[in-house]
Design a protein around this motif. Structure first.
Motif, PDB file in Angstrom:
ATOM      1  N   MET A 216       0.826  -1.183   0.000  1.00  0.00           N
ATOM      2  CA  MET A 216       0.000   0.000   0.000  1.00  0.00           C
ATOM      3  C   MET A 216       0.872   1.249   0.000  1.00  0.00           C
ATOM      4  O   MET A 216       0.518   2.241  -0.605  1.00  0.00           O
ATOM      5  CB  MET A 216      -0.909  -0.026   1.228  1.00  0.00           C
ATOM      6  CG  MET A 216      -1.897   1.078   1.217  1.00  0.00           C
ATOM      7  SD  MET A 216      -3.523   0.567   0.747  1.00  0.00           S
ATOM      8  CE  MET A 216      -4.320   0.555   2.309  1.00  0.00           C
ATOM      9  N   GLN A 217       2.037   1.203   0.630  1.00  0.00           N
ATOM     10  CA  GLN A 217       2.960   2.341   0.662  1.00  0.00           C
ATOM     11  C   GLN A 217       3.381   2.749  -0.746  1.00  0.00           C
ATOM     12  O   GLN A 217       3.493   3.933  -1.039  1.00  0.00           O
ATOM     13  CB  GLN A 217       4.183   1.990   1.509  1.00  0.00           C
ATOM     14  CG  GLN A 217       5.215   3.085   1.606  1.00  0.00           C
ATOM     15  CD  GLN A 217       4.722   4.299   2.374  1.00  0.00           C
ATOM     16  OE1 GLN A 217       3.787   4.227   3.154  1.00  0.00           O
ATOM     17  NE2 GLN A 217       5.350   5.428   2.146  1.00  0.00           N
ATOM     18  N   VAL A 218       3.583   1.785  -1.621  1.00  0.00           N
ATOM     19  CA  VAL A 218       4.013   2.070  -2.991  1.00  0.00           C
ATOM     20  C   VAL A 218       2.980   2.941  -3.691  1.00  0.00           C
ATOM     21  O   VAL A 218       3.324   3.918  -4.356  1.00  0.00           O
ATOM     22  CB  VAL A 218       4.253   0.757  -3.773  1.00  0.00           C
ATOM     23  CG1 VAL A 218       4.479   1.033  -5.240  1.00  0.00           C
ATOM     24  CG2 VAL A 218       5.433   0.006  -3.185  1.00  0.00           C
ATOM     25  N   ALA A 219       1.719   2.603  -3.558  1.00  0.00           N
ATOM     26  CA  ALA A 219       0.657   3.379  -4.208  1.00  0.00           C
ATOM     27  C   ALA A 219       0.652   4.815  -3.700  1.00  0.00           C
ATOM     28  O   ALA A 219       0.476   5.754  -4.479  1.00  0.00           O
ATOM     29  CB  ALA A 219      -0.699   2.722  -3.968  1.00  0.00           C
ATOM     30  N   ARG A 220       0.879   4.992  -2.424  1.00  0.00           N
ATOM     31  CA  ARG A 220       0.901   6.351  -1.856  1.00  0.00           C
ATOM     32  C   ARG A 220       2.081   7.158  -2.392  1.00  0.00           C
ATOM     33  O   ARG A 220       1.935   8.332  -2.730  1.00  0.00           O
ATOM     34  CB  ARG A 220       0.964   6.289  -0.335  1.00  0.00           C
ATOM     35  CG  ARG A 220      -0.314   5.844   0.284  1.00  0.00           C
ATOM     36  CD  ARG A 220      -0.250   5.945   1.796  1.00  0.00           C
ATOM     37  NE  ARG A 220      -1.385   5.262   2.358  1.00  0.00           N
ATOM     38  CZ  ARG A 220      -1.319   4.363   3.307  1.00  0.00           C
ATOM     39  NH1 ARG A 220      -0.160   4.054   3.851  1.00  0.00           N
ATOM     40  NH2 ARG A 220      -2.399   3.772   3.761  1.00  0.00           N
ATOM     41  N   VAL A 221       3.252   6.549  -2.440  1.00  0.00           N
ATOM     42  CA  VAL A 221       4.439   7.248  -2.950  1.00  0.00           C
ATOM     43  C   VAL A 221       4.251   7.581  -4.424  1.00  0.00           C
ATOM     44  O   VAL A 221       4.552   8.701  -4.855  1.00  0.00           O
ATOM     45  CB  VAL A 221       5.719   6.409  -2.734  1.00  0.00           C
ATOM     46  CG1 VAL A 221       6.911   7.029  -3.456  1.00  0.00           C
ATOM     47  CG2 VAL A 221       6.017   6.258  -1.251  1.00  0.00           C
ATOM     48  N   LEU A 222       3.725   6.641  -5.194  1.00  0.00           N
ATOM     49  CA  LEU A 222       3.498   6.879  -6.608  1.00  0.00           C
ATOM     50  C   LEU A 222       2.517   8.034  -6.813  1.00  0.00           C
ATOM     51  O   LEU A 222       2.753   8.928  -7.626  1.00  0.00           O
ATOM     52  CB  LEU A 222       2.982   5.617  -7.294  1.00  0.00           C
ATOM     53  CG  LEU A 222       2.738   5.711  -8.794  1.00  0.00           C
ATOM     54  CD1 LEU A 222       4.002   6.124  -9.534  1.00  0.00           C
ATOM     55  CD2 LEU A 222       2.218   4.383  -9.320  1.00  0.00           C
TER      56      LEU A 222
ATOM     57  N   GLY B 123      -6.212  -1.643  -6.953  1.00  0.00           N
ATOM     58  CA  GLY B 123      -6.687  -1.381  -5.592  1.00  0.00           C
ATOM     59  C   GLY B 123      -7.090  -2.667  -4.883  1.00  0.00           C
ATOM     60  O   GLY B 123      -6.749  -2.885  -3.714  1.00  0.00           O
ATOM     61  N   ALA B 124      -7.790  -3.545  -5.596  1.00  0.00           N
ATOM     62  CA  ALA B 124      -8.191  -4.824  -5.004  1.00  0.00           C
ATOM     63  C   ALA B 124      -6.970  -5.665  -4.673  1.00  0.00           C
ATOM     64  O   ALA B 124      -6.942  -6.357  -3.660  1.00  0.00           O
ATOM     65  CB  ALA B 124      -9.123  -5.572  -5.961  1.00  0.00           C
ATOM     66  N   SER B 125      -5.934  -5.591  -5.518  1.00  0.00           N
ATOM     67  CA  SER B 125      -4.732  -6.385  -5.270  1.00  0.00           C
ATOM     68  C   SER B 125      -3.997  -5.926  -4.020  1.00  0.00           C
ATOM     69  O   SER B 125      -3.294  -6.706  -3.396  1.00  0.00           O
ATOM     70  CB  SER B 125      -3.797  -6.350  -6.478  1.00  0.00           C
ATOM     71  OG  SER B 125      -3.127  -5.104  -6.577  1.00  0.00           O
ATOM     72  N   LEU B 126      -4.166  -4.670  -3.656  1.00  0.00           N
ATOM     73  CA  LEU B 126      -3.513  -4.163  -2.451  1.00  0.00           C
ATOM     74  C   LEU B 126      -4.084  -4.805  -1.188  1.00  0.00           C
ATOM     75  O   LEU B 126      -3.421  -4.830  -0.155  1.00  0.00           O
ATOM     76  CB  LEU B 126      -3.660  -2.642  -2.350  1.00  0.00           C
ATOM     77  CG  LEU B 126      -2.950  -1.839  -3.434  1.00  0.00           C
ATOM     78  CD1 LEU B 126      -3.297  -0.366  -3.289  1.00  0.00           C
ATOM     79  CD2 LEU B 126      -1.458  -2.052  -3.387  1.00  0.00           C
ATOM     80  N   LEU B 127      -5.293  -5.330  -1.292  1.00  0.00           N
ATOM     81  CA  LEU B 127      -5.949  -5.942  -0.146  1.00  0.00           C
ATOM     82  C   LEU B 127      -5.568  -7.399   0.046  1.00  0.00           C
ATOM     83  O   LEU B 127      -5.850  -7.981   1.083  1.00  0.00           O
ATOM     84  CB  LEU B 127      -7.466  -5.823  -0.293  1.00  0.00           C
ATOM     85  CG  LEU B 127      -7.997  -4.392  -0.375  1.00  0.00           C
ATOM     86  CD1 LEU B 127      -9.496  -4.421  -0.652  1.00  0.00           C
ATOM     87  CD2 LEU B 127      -7.681  -3.620   0.885  1.00  0.00           C
TER      88      LEU B 127
ATOM     89  N   HIS C 205       7.246  -4.816  -4.185  1.00  0.00           N
ATOM     90  CA  HIS C 205       6.267  -3.749  -4.356  1.00  0.00           C
ATOM     91  C   HIS C 205       5.165  -3.810  -3.324  1.00  0.00           C
ATOM     92  O   HIS C 205       4.442  -2.846  -3.133  1.00  0.00           O
ATOM     93  CB  HIS C 205       5.631  -3.846  -5.747  1.00  0.00           C
ATOM     94  CG  HIS C 205       6.613  -3.608  -6.829  1.00  0.00           C
ATOM     95  ND1 HIS C 205       7.313  -4.639  -7.406  1.00  0.00           N
ATOM     96  CD2 HIS C 205       7.026  -2.472  -7.428  1.00  0.00           C
ATOM     97  CE1 HIS C 205       8.116  -4.138  -8.318  1.00  0.00           C
ATOM     98  NE2 HIS C 205       7.966  -2.831  -8.346  1.00  0.00           N
ATOM     99  N   GLY C 206       4.991  -4.954  -2.676  1.00  0.00           N
ATOM    100  CA  GLY C 206       3.907  -5.096  -1.725  1.00  0.00           C
ATOM    101  C   GLY C 206       2.559  -5.196  -2.432  1.00  0.00           C
ATOM    102  O   GLY C 206       1.533  -4.936  -1.835  1.00  0.00           O
TER     103      GLY C 206
END
Length: 89
Positions: free
Chosen positions: A1-7, A65-69, A81-82
């Protein structure tokens, strides 16, 4: 989830110079993150134009987004990438 925020912060111009350079270099080498960056950018551009975003871009973003869960499989290179790749990546 951190990766999405940084991106997202990078694409919004909210990162410091060092982080921006690191993300930029990573996007040149990582196809998956480059794809996600292009999806975010497409949606951002559509919103700026006040038009409907490309439906495939929205679908890829929803899949991401679903994959982040979900947890990545053990031993998968996605652990860096998490995340797991979005459908169609």
């Amino acid at each position: 989830m951190q990766v999405a925020r940084v991106l997202q912060s990078y694409l919004d111009g909210e990162t410091d110079e060092v982080t921006a350079r690191r993300v930029s270099a990573h996007l040149e080498d990582c196809r998956r993150c480059g794809l996600e960056a292009s999806v975010y950018q497409e949606i951002h551009n559509a919103l700026a134009r006040r038009t409907e975003p490309d439906s495939q871009a929205v679908e890829r973003l929803q899949a991401f987004g679903a994959s982040l869960l979900s947890d990545p499989p053990a031993g998968d290179d996605d652990a860096e990438h998490g995340t797991t790749p979005p459908t169609g990546a």
